[in-house]
Design an enzyme around this catalytic site. Structure first.
Site, PDB file in Angstrom:
ATOM      1  N   GLY A  89       0.860  -1.249  -0.045  1.00 18.94           N
ATOM      2  CA  GLY A  89       0.073   0.074   0.015  1.00 18.94           C
ATOM      3  C   GLY A  89       0.969   1.097  -0.138  1.00 18.94           C
ATOM      4  N   TYR A  90       0.124   2.359   0.222  1.00 16.77           N
ATOM      5  CA  TYR A  90       0.690   3.584   0.281  1.00 16.77           C
ATOM      6  C   TYR A  90       1.289   3.875  -0.922  1.00 16.77           C
ATOM      7  CZ  TYR A  90       1.583   8.167   2.421  1.00 16.77           C
ATOM      8  OH  TYR A  90       1.756   9.344   2.929  1.00 16.77           O
ATOM      9  N   HIS A 144       2.805   4.628  -4.730  1.00 11.42           N
ATOM     10  CA  HIS A 144       3.132   5.822  -5.509  1.00 11.42           C
ATOM     11  C   HIS A 144       3.313   5.458  -7.028  1.00 11.42           C
ATOM     12  CE1 HIS A 144       6.811   3.307  -5.304  1.00 11.42           C
ATOM     13  NE2 HIS A 144       6.707   3.579  -3.975  1.00 11.42           N
ATOM     14  N   GLY A 202       5.864   4.201  -8.702  1.00 13.17           N
ATOM     15  CA  GLY A 202       6.363   2.924  -8.684  1.00 13.17           C
ATOM     16  C   GLY A 202       5.327   1.824  -8.969  1.00 13.17           C
ATOM     17  N   HIS A 203       4.600   1.718  -7.907  1.00 17.48           N
ATOM     18  CA  HIS A 203       3.626   0.591  -8.106  1.00 17.48           C
ATOM     19  C   HIS A 203       2.608   0.906  -9.275  1.00 17.48           C
ATOM     20  CE1 HIS A 203       4.312   1.252  -3.524  1.00 17.48           C
ATOM     21  NE2 HIS A 203       4.538   0.038  -3.565  1.00 17.48           N
ATOM     22  N   GLY A 234       8.799  -4.770  -8.532  1.00 19.15           N
ATOM     23  CA  GLY A 234       9.516  -3.738  -8.873  1.00 19.15           C
ATOM     24  C   GLY A 234      11.267  -4.025  -8.712  1.00 19.15           C
ATOM     25  N   LYS A 256      11.859   5.985  -5.878  1.00 16.64           N
ATOM     26  CA  LYS A 256      10.433   6.267  -5.568  1.00 16.64           C
ATOM     27  C   LYS A 256      10.245   5.022  -4.430  1.00 16.64           C
ATOM     28  CE  LYS A 256       8.162   8.896  -8.310  1.00 16.64           C
ATOM     29  NZ  LYS A 256       7.268   9.959  -8.267  1.00 16.64           N
ATOM     30  N   SER A 257       9.840   5.602  -3.067  1.00 16.19           N
ATOM     31  CA  SER A 257       9.605   4.403  -2.225  1.00 16.19           C
ATOM     32  C   SER A 257       8.558   5.102  -1.136  1.00 16.19           C
ATOM     33  CB  SER A 257      11.047   4.124  -1.204  1.00 16.19           C
ATOM     34  OG  SER A 257      10.840   3.458  -0.184  1.00 16.19           O
ATOM     35  N   ARG A 259       8.757   4.639   1.890  1.00 17.15           N
ATOM     36  CA  ARG A 259       9.449   5.327   2.925  1.00 17.15           C
ATOM     37  C   ARG A 259      10.336   6.319   2.923  1.00 17.15           C
ATOM     38  NH1 ARG A 259      10.716  -0.535   3.855  1.00 17.15           N
ATOM     39  NH2 ARG A 259      10.014  -1.340   5.803  1.00 17.15           N
TER      40      ARG A 259
END
Ligand code: PAF
Length: 279
Positions: A31-32, A34, A36-37, A146, A183-184, A186
Site C-alpha cells: 500500500g501507500y 506511488h 512505482g506501484h 519492482g 520512489k519508495s 519510506r
C-alpha cells in the site's frame, strides 16, 4: 473496482474469472501506492484481463525493532490510484485474516542471507510466506514486482522455481523522482534536509556505473567510489554496498555481467535501498 478484505470473498471472484477463461495479473504491494506501484499496475492491466492489487502491510517481514506500526497507510488514496489505473480488485486483508494461528512459513537459504538479509534476517521468510499465500489465494497467471527490490525479485523467482508455482514473474524498472531518488513509500519519512541527503544513493550508484562503463574491472575500486560518495553526506550511513552476480547473488571480485550493484543506506533513521543492474 472492489475492495475485498476476506479470502472467502475473493476466491469465488477468481474462480468465475477462470471459468470465463480470463487471465489474472497480481500486483503485490504494502500500500501507500506511488508511481512505482502505478507502473506495475499499468503493466499488469496491459498484459492481463483482470488485475488484483494486494494492499497489505505484512507483519511477518518486519523485525520487532522495524517500522511495521508506523509504516504509512492510506487505503482511500490507494483505491483512487488503483481505480484510475484500471485494477479490478484491491485485496486488503487484516493480519488476522492472513495469519490467524499460522504455524507454516516459507524459508529459503543462501540468497536470503546476503545483502538485505544480513541486517534483516527474518525479512525474506516473511516476504516468501506472504507472497506464497497471495499466489495461492489469487492464483494469478503473472505477478509484478519492482526491480528496486532487486534481491526480493531474485528470491521470488527462485521460490517460484523451487515450489513449482505456475506463475510468470515480471520484473519492472525502477521509477525515480526527477532528481534521481528511487520512489519508495519510506521516502515520506524524510524531512527536507534528509530528502536532499538521500540523493547520495542515486548519485553514488551513477558514479559507480560510469566507472564500470569506463572499463574498471575491480569490484573493490567501484565500491570504494560508491562508499566515498555516500560518506561525503553527513546524514548518511552505509548499511551495505555490494556488487554480486545477478543470478545467485554471490559476491564478485572482478566485474562480470550480469551483475547487481546494490546499496542500503540509512538517512537519519530511514533505511533506503537502491541499485543498478548490468546485464
Ligand atoms: O515489495 C513489497 O512491497 C513487499 O515486500 C511485498 C512483495 C508486497 C510482500 O509483502
Amino acid at each position: 473496482m472492489r475492495i475485498i478484505k476476506k479470502i472467502d470473498e475473493l476466491r469465488p471472484i477468481i474462480k468465475s474469472w477462470k471459468r470465463e477463461g480470463l487471465t489474472i495479473g497480481l500486483v503485490p504491494t504494502m500500500g501507500y501506492l506511488h508511481e512505482g506501484h502505478k507502473s506495475l499496475i499499468d503493466r499488469a492491466v496491459k498484459e492481463n484481463d483482470r488485475v488484483v492489487v494486494s494492499d497489505f502491510v505484512n507483519p511477518t517481514q518486519f523485525a520487532p525493532n522495524e517500522d511495521f506500526e508506523t509504516y504509512p497507510r492510506d487505503l482511500d488514496a490507494d483505491a483512487a490510484l488503483c481505480e484510475a489505473a484500471g485494477a479490478d480488485v484491491i485485496f486488503n486483508p487484516e493480519p488476522d485474516e492472513m495469519y490467524r494461528d499460522a504455524l507454516t512459513f516459507v524459508d529459503m537459504n543462501k540468497i536470503t542471507k546476503v545483502l538485505c538479509g544480513k541486517t534483516r534476517p527474518i525479512h525474506f521468510s516473511g516476504v516468501c510466506t506472504v507472497v506464497s499465500k497471495l499466489f495461492n489465494i489469487v492464483t494469478p497467471d503473472r505477478a509484478y514486482f519492482g526491480r528496486k527490490d532487486a534481491q526480493q525479485l531474485c528470491v521470488i523467482k527462485k521460490m517460484v522455481e523451487d515450489l513449482n508455482f505456475d506463475i510468470e514473474i515480471v520484473g519492472c524498472p525502477i521509477v525515480r523522482e526527477s532528481d534521481g531518488l528511487a520512489k519508495s513509500s519510506r521516502n515520506t519519512y524524510l524531512n527536507p534536509e534528509e530528502r536532499k541527503a538521500a540523493l547520495c544513493l542515486s548519485r553514488s550508484l551513477e558514479k559507480g556505473k560510469r566507472l564500470i562503463e569506463g572499463g574498471e574491472e575491480s569490484v573493490a575500486a567501484v565500491l570504494d567510489v560508491i562508499k566515498t560518495e555516500i560518506n561525503k553526506e553527513p546524514l548518511a550511513e552505509t548499511d551495505y554496498a555490494e556488487i554480486v552476480d545477478l543470478k545467485d547473488l554471490s559476491p564478485l571480485v572482478k566485474i562480470k555481467k550480469p551483475l547487481l550493484c546494490a546499496i542500503a543506506v540509512y538517512i537519519g533513521k530511514t533505511r533506503l535501498i537502491d541499485n543498478f543492474i548490468m546485464e
